[in-house]
Write a protein that holds these residues in place. Structure first.
Motif, PDB file in Angstrom:
ATOM      1  N   MET B 172       0.829  -1.209   0.000  1.00  0.00           N
ATOM      2  CA  MET B 172       0.000   0.000   0.000  1.00  0.00           C
ATOM      3  C   MET B 172       0.863   1.259   0.000  1.00  0.00           C
ATOM      4  O   MET B 172       0.474   2.278  -0.597  1.00  0.00           O
ATOM      5  CB  MET B 172      -0.927   0.006   1.220  1.00  0.00           C
ATOM      6  CG  MET B 172      -1.987  -1.060   1.153  1.00  0.00           C
ATOM      7  SD  MET B 172      -3.087  -0.770  -0.242  1.00  0.00           S
ATOM      8  CE  MET B 172      -3.265  -2.423  -0.808  1.00  0.00           C
ATOM      9  N   PHE B 173       2.010   1.183   0.664  1.00  0.00           N
ATOM     10  CA  PHE B 173       2.929   2.328   0.646  1.00  0.00           C
ATOM     11  C   PHE B 173       3.374   2.612  -0.781  1.00  0.00           C
ATOM     12  O   PHE B 173       3.384   3.762  -1.251  1.00  0.00           O
ATOM     13  CB  PHE B 173       4.104   2.013   1.572  1.00  0.00           C
ATOM     14  CG  PHE B 173       5.325   2.843   1.328  1.00  0.00           C
ATOM     15  CD1 PHE B 173       6.515   2.265   0.913  1.00  0.00           C
ATOM     16  CD2 PHE B 173       5.305   4.200   1.517  1.00  0.00           C
ATOM     17  CE1 PHE B 173       7.640   3.021   0.698  1.00  0.00           C
ATOM     18  CE2 PHE B 173       6.436   4.963   1.298  1.00  0.00           C
ATOM     19  CZ  PHE B 173       7.602   4.372   0.886  1.00  0.00           C
ATOM     20  N   GLY B 174       3.728   1.524  -1.496  1.00  0.00           N
ATOM     21  CA  GLY B 174       4.123   1.717  -2.891  1.00  0.00           C
ATOM     22  C   GLY B 174       2.992   2.302  -3.717  1.00  0.00           C
ATOM     23  O   GLY B 174       3.191   3.212  -4.525  1.00  0.00           O
ATOM     24  N   LEU B 202       9.134  10.072   1.741  1.00  0.00           N
ATOM     25  CA  LEU B 202       9.403  10.107   3.187  1.00  0.00           C
ATOM     26  C   LEU B 202       8.108  10.216   3.980  1.00  0.00           C
ATOM     27  O   LEU B 202       7.926   9.543   5.000  1.00  0.00           O
ATOM     28  CB  LEU B 202      10.308  11.298   3.494  1.00  0.00           C
ATOM     29  CG  LEU B 202      10.827  11.422   4.932  1.00  0.00           C
ATOM     30  CD1 LEU B 202      11.712  10.264   5.266  1.00  0.00           C
ATOM     31  CD2 LEU B 202      11.583  12.732   5.086  1.00  0.00           C
ATOM     32  N   PHE B 203       7.176  11.036   3.492  1.00  0.00           N
ATOM     33  CA  PHE B 203       5.893  11.260   4.153  1.00  0.00           C
ATOM     34  C   PHE B 203       5.121   9.964   4.273  1.00  0.00           C
ATOM     35  O   PHE B 203       4.668   9.570   5.354  1.00  0.00           O
ATOM     36  CB  PHE B 203       5.132  12.302   3.333  1.00  0.00           C
ATOM     37  CG  PHE B 203       3.741  12.603   3.797  1.00  0.00           C
ATOM     38  CD1 PHE B 203       2.652  12.361   2.972  1.00  0.00           C
ATOM     39  CD2 PHE B 203       3.505  13.157   5.035  1.00  0.00           C
ATOM     40  CE1 PHE B 203       1.377  12.667   3.378  1.00  0.00           C
ATOM     41  CE2 PHE B 203       2.225  13.461   5.451  1.00  0.00           C
ATOM     42  CZ  PHE B 203       1.151  13.210   4.615  1.00  0.00           C
ATOM     43  N   TYR B 204       4.954   9.245   3.149  1.00  0.00           N
ATOM     44  CA  TYR B 204       4.202   8.001   3.205  1.00  0.00           C
ATOM     45  C   TYR B 204       4.971   6.928   3.962  1.00  0.00           C
ATOM     46  O   TYR B 204       4.369   6.049   4.576  1.00  0.00           O
ATOM     47  CB  TYR B 204       3.825   7.535   1.792  1.00  0.00           C
ATOM     48  CG  TYR B 204       2.777   8.413   1.168  1.00  0.00           C
ATOM     49  CD1 TYR B 204       2.982   9.024  -0.054  1.00  0.00           C
ATOM     50  CD2 TYR B 204       1.576   8.651   1.814  1.00  0.00           C
ATOM     51  CE1 TYR B 204       2.022   9.843  -0.613  1.00  0.00           C
ATOM     52  CE2 TYR B 204       0.614   9.468   1.266  1.00  0.00           C
ATOM     53  CZ  TYR B 204       0.847  10.059   0.051  1.00  0.00           C
ATOM     54  OH  TYR B 204      -0.107  10.879  -0.498  1.00  0.00           O
ATOM     55  N   PHE B 205       6.310   7.010   3.955  1.00  0.00           N
ATOM     56  CA  PHE B 205       7.086   6.047   4.724  1.00  0.00           C
ATOM     57  C   PHE B 205       6.804   6.204   6.215  1.00  0.00           C
ATOM     58  O   PHE B 205       6.631   5.214   6.938  1.00  0.00           O
ATOM     59  CB  PHE B 205       8.582   6.244   4.449  1.00  0.00           C
ATOM     60  CG  PHE B 205       9.462   5.358   5.266  1.00  0.00           C
ATOM     61  CD1 PHE B 205      10.087   5.828   6.409  1.00  0.00           C
ATOM     62  CD2 PHE B 205       9.644   4.041   4.897  1.00  0.00           C
ATOM     63  CE1 PHE B 205      10.884   5.002   7.169  1.00  0.00           C
ATOM     64  CE2 PHE B 205      10.445   3.200   5.653  1.00  0.00           C
ATOM     65  CZ  PHE B 205      11.066   3.683   6.792  1.00  0.00           C
ATOM     66  N   VAL B 206       6.744   7.448   6.688  1.00  0.00           N
ATOM     67  CA  VAL B 206       6.490   7.678   8.111  1.00  0.00           C
ATOM     68  C   VAL B 206       5.098   7.169   8.485  1.00  0.00           C
ATOM     69  O   VAL B 206       4.913   6.523   9.521  1.00  0.00           O
ATOM     70  CB  VAL B 206       6.631   9.175   8.445  1.00  0.00           C
ATOM     71  CG1 VAL B 206       6.151   9.470   9.839  1.00  0.00           C
ATOM     72  CG2 VAL B 206       8.066   9.601   8.293  1.00  0.00           C
ATOM     73  N   SER B 208       3.435   4.812   6.957  1.00  0.00           N
ATOM     74  CA  SER B 208       3.479   3.348   6.925  1.00  0.00           C
ATOM     75  C   SER B 208       4.144   2.800   8.178  1.00  0.00           C
ATOM     76  O   SER B 208       3.727   1.770   8.713  1.00  0.00           O
ATOM     77  CB  SER B 208       4.274   2.848   5.722  1.00  0.00           C
ATOM     78  OG  SER B 208       3.915   3.528   4.583  1.00  0.00           O
ATOM     79  N   TRP B 209       5.173   3.489   8.635  1.00  0.00           N
ATOM     80  CA  TRP B 209       5.862   3.028   9.842  1.00  0.00           C
ATOM     81  C   TRP B 209       4.916   3.054  11.028  1.00  0.00           C
ATOM     82  O   TRP B 209       4.878   2.127  11.842  1.00  0.00           O
ATOM     83  CB  TRP B 209       7.092   3.897  10.106  1.00  0.00           C
ATOM     84  CG  TRP B 209       7.799   3.544  11.362  1.00  0.00           C
ATOM     85  CD1 TRP B 209       7.789   4.233  12.540  1.00  0.00           C
ATOM     86  CD2 TRP B 209       8.606   2.394  11.582  1.00  0.00           C
ATOM     87  NE1 TRP B 209       8.547   3.587  13.483  1.00  0.00           N
ATOM     88  CE2 TRP B 209       9.060   2.462  12.920  1.00  0.00           C
ATOM     89  CE3 TRP B 209       9.002   1.312  10.792  1.00  0.00           C
ATOM     90  CZ2 TRP B 209       9.880   1.491  13.472  1.00  0.00           C
ATOM     91  CZ3 TRP B 209       9.827   0.361  11.358  1.00  0.00           C
ATOM     92  CH2 TRP B 209      10.259   0.453  12.682  1.00  0.00           C
ATOM     93  N   MET B 210       4.120   4.136  11.124  1.00  0.00           N
ATOM     94  CA  MET B 210       3.165   4.221  12.230  1.00  0.00           C
ATOM     95  C   MET B 210       2.156   3.081  12.160  1.00  0.00           C
ATOM     96  O   MET B 210       1.746   2.534  13.186  1.00  0.00           O
ATOM     97  CB  MET B 210       2.416   5.567  12.195  1.00  0.00           C
ATOM     98  CG  MET B 210       3.288   6.740  12.547  1.00  0.00           C
ATOM     99  SD  MET B 210       2.365   8.235  12.941  1.00  0.00           S
ATOM    100  CE  MET B 210       1.515   8.567  11.441  1.00  0.00           C
ATOM    101  N   ILE B 211       1.750   2.728  10.923  1.00  0.00           N
ATOM    102  CA  ILE B 211       0.756   1.670  10.768  1.00  0.00           C
ATOM    103  C   ILE B 211       1.374   0.321  11.123  1.00  0.00           C
ATOM    104  O   ILE B 211       0.774  -0.502  11.823  1.00  0.00           O
ATOM    105  CB  ILE B 211       0.232   1.663   9.318  1.00  0.00           C
ATOM    106  CG1 ILE B 211      -0.578   2.928   9.069  1.00  0.00           C
ATOM    107  CG2 ILE B 211      -0.604   0.439   9.050  1.00  0.00           C
ATOM    108  CD1 ILE B 211      -1.050   3.046   7.653  1.00  0.00           C
ATOM    109  N   LEU B 212       2.625   0.099  10.651  1.00  0.00           N
ATOM    110  CA  LEU B 212       3.233  -1.206  10.849  1.00  0.00           C
ATOM    111  C   LEU B 212       3.556  -1.459  12.313  1.00  0.00           C
ATOM    112  O   LEU B 212       3.476  -2.590  12.789  1.00  0.00           O
ATOM    113  CB  LEU B 212       4.514  -1.295  10.008  1.00  0.00           C
ATOM    114  CG  LEU B 212       5.160  -2.665   9.912  1.00  0.00           C
ATOM    115  CD1 LEU B 212       4.196  -3.625   9.283  1.00  0.00           C
ATOM    116  CD2 LEU B 212       6.417  -2.574   9.092  1.00  0.00           C
ATOM    117  N   THR B 213       3.941  -0.400  13.049  1.00  0.00           N
ATOM    118  CA  THR B 213       4.365  -0.616  14.426  1.00  0.00           C
ATOM    119  C   THR B 213       3.198  -0.552  15.401  1.00  0.00           C
ATOM    120  O   THR B 213       3.407  -0.521  16.602  1.00  0.00           O
ATOM    121  CB  THR B 213       5.390   0.443  14.855  1.00  0.00           C
ATOM    122  OG1 THR B 213       4.798   1.734  14.716  1.00  0.00           O
ATOM    123  CG2 THR B 213       6.618   0.347  14.024  1.00  0.00           C
TER     124      THR B 213
END
Lengths: 305, 217
Positions: B172-174, B202-206, B208-213
């Motif tokens: 989904m990030f991609g 970078l924005f979507y990575f952050v 995604s990180w919040m979602i994954l963790t």
């Protein structure tokens, strides 16, 4: 042909004068730009001469003129701030490369920035560094505490705001202090090289880039590896800073010059050490890695409590 | 110029005619007045616009309608639902937990504003709110990923569930990054495209990180 010969005659006169008295400080305001270049070249050591002739004059009228022509929009318009983002992709990549592979003797500001300081690099490198440190710290803590049965993973989101405050404060306040200090020394001692505030911010921003891969590699939970990485990246980015600021203070009192450069490197080191200590838990040496079989693990767990 | 010497309006010629512009039987006001329509029509019109944009995001193809008729309802709905779903994570009250509601909100909106400013400063031609609109709508794949992650976490929170969540979030990030780049890339100067795309990444990575963790209590 005769005007050309007259020009060469002028060159010879100036050269003879300087050869007789190499320590004379010469300030040229009305003369054409080429002559100051040669004069400065002769005043400095031979290594620097080549440096300056290759890179053009330091802060002579030409640079001031260019700066004046570029930023002519008043500061309350949008166009004024657009001049700080006037970089292309390849320029940003070149500047990053220059900060990671410092060439001894070449000044980062003169070589790469050339009166076009940008705010894109410093801002986004700091943003990336903030998130890289927070994410890597979180990941490394996760792997270190993985085997412990009482460990419950927490995302530690507070640390992002702390990281952001620290890194942005470092990247903006330290250049401000350094710029103020250099301006004050400039008023007392005639320095040949002086930087604008934005150029200093630029150097600091790009010099932080090496910490991004370092932070990613700090996930490896070995103390020795982490310290080796830290010293390596500190040397690289510290050398960029030293080579930038040494020409600006070297004509000053020797002790002040050394103190300035020493403070720059010390603050840089403090940032690295502080980030490592705060965001990355120490890999406990008496703690088994997950690959060690279970009966050893339970023995050690009771020991650590 | 001899030929033009006699060109002049003499006072003998009467000037007459109508000044009003012929507009048709209905006045312009009647076309745009929406005060008299039932409330359902008003709401449905906006909902349809939002829905159309959602579909555009899921099947991104270059379309100017998404850019022209920007609205911020969709991003608001997505942001609020994402922030709500990120609540109830572990240690909400302790300091080390996941992001609070306000933090998610601030990250999404402040991040979108900064990226828009960045692209405008680099010479982009897109307008401020159009860019906010696109960035907000492209959070849709990540919101769906969050929904799926919460469902997967209901089933269990072991390694298998983590791997499933990882794959979904990465995919989904991609999708988000590609969708927003597809809409925004045209308005950037050609030799600075990478400079504009990187902050979006970078924005979507952050996010995604919040979602994954996200780990439930």
């Amino acid at each position: 042909l005769s005007p050309v010969f007259c020009l060469f005659a002028e060159f010879d006169d100036a050269a003879n004068l300087l050869a007789a008295n190499p320590d004379a400080t010469t300030i040229s305001i009305d003369e054409p730009v080429e002559i100051p270049k040669n004069q400065h070249g002769r005043l400095q050591e031979p290594g620097r001469e080549e440096d300056d002739e290759l890179l053009g004059t330091d802060d002579s009228d030409k640079t001031e003129l260019l700066a004046g022509q570029k930023k002519s929009a008043p500061f309350w318009t949008f166009e004024y701030y657009q001049t700080f983002f006037d970089v292309d992709t390849y320029q940003v990549l070149d500047r990053i490369k220059g900060s990671v592979f410092p060439v001894p003797g070449k000044n980062f500001v003169r070589l790469y920035i050339r009166s076009n300081p940008d705010l894109y690099g410093p801002f986004w490198i700091c943003a990336t560094l903030v998130f890289t440190i927070a994410v890597s710290g979180n990941l490394s803590n996760f792997f270190i505490h993985l085997g412990r049965p009482t460990y419950h993973y927490v995302p530690e989101f507070r640390k992002v705001s702390i990281a952001a405050t620290t890194i942005y404060a470092y990247a903006w306040l330290v250049p401000l202090a350094l710029w103020g200090f250099l301006m004050w020394r400039n008023s007392k001692v005639m320095n040949i090289v002086s930087y604008s505030f934005l150029e200093i911010v630029c150097v600091y921003g790009y010099s932080l880039f090496i910490y991004i891969p370092t932070a990613i590699l700090w996930i490896i939970p070995q103390k020795v590896v982490r310290w080796v990485l830290m010293i390596f990246s500190l040397c690289l980015s510290g050398s960029v800073l030293v080579m930038t600021f040494w020409p600006a203070v070297r004509d000053d009192n020797r002790r002040i010059a050394l103190a300035t450069v020493g403070t720059v490197v010390l603050l840089h080191a403090l940032l690295a050490v502080g980030c490592l200590a705060y965001f990355f838990d120490a890999p406990e040496l008496d703690f088994p890695a997950p690959i060690i079989p279970a009966h050893n693990g339970t023995t050690v767990i009771t020991k650590s409590h | 110029f001899p030929g033009l010497a006699d060109v002049s309006i003499s006072e003998d010629i009467p000037v007459e005619g109508e000044i009003t512009v012929p507009v048709g039987s209905r006045s312009p006001d009647e076309d745009y007045s929406t005060l008299d329509e039932p409330v359902k029509d008003t709401i449905m019109r906006d909902l349809k616009a939002v829905g159309k944009k959602f579909i555009h995001v899921m099947y991104p193809k270059k379309s100017s309608t998404l850019l022209r008729d920007w609205d911020l309802w969709g991003p608001l709905v997505l942001c609020v639902s994402l922030a709500l779903m990120l609540q109830g994570g572990s240690a909400d009250s302790k300091d080390d937990g996941g992001p609070q509601f306000a933090e998610v909100f601030v990250i999404i909106w402040f991040g979108a504003v900064v990226i828009t400013l960045n692209s405008k400063l680099l010479g982009g031609t897109i307008s401020f709110f159009q860019s906010l609109c696109v960035l907000g709508y492209c959070i849709l794949p990540l919101t769906m990923a969050m929904l799926v992650c919460r469902l997967v976490l209901l089933a269990g929170s072991g390694t298998v569930s983590f791997i499933i969540r990882l794959i979904i979030v990465v995919a989904m990030f991609g999708w988000s990054t590609l969708a927003s780049t597809a809409f925004l890339a045209d308005s950037q100067p050609p030799n600075r495209k990478a400079l504009v795309v990187y902050p979006i990444f970078l924005f979507y990575f952050v996010i995604s990180w919040m979602i994954l963790t996200f780990t439930p209590q």
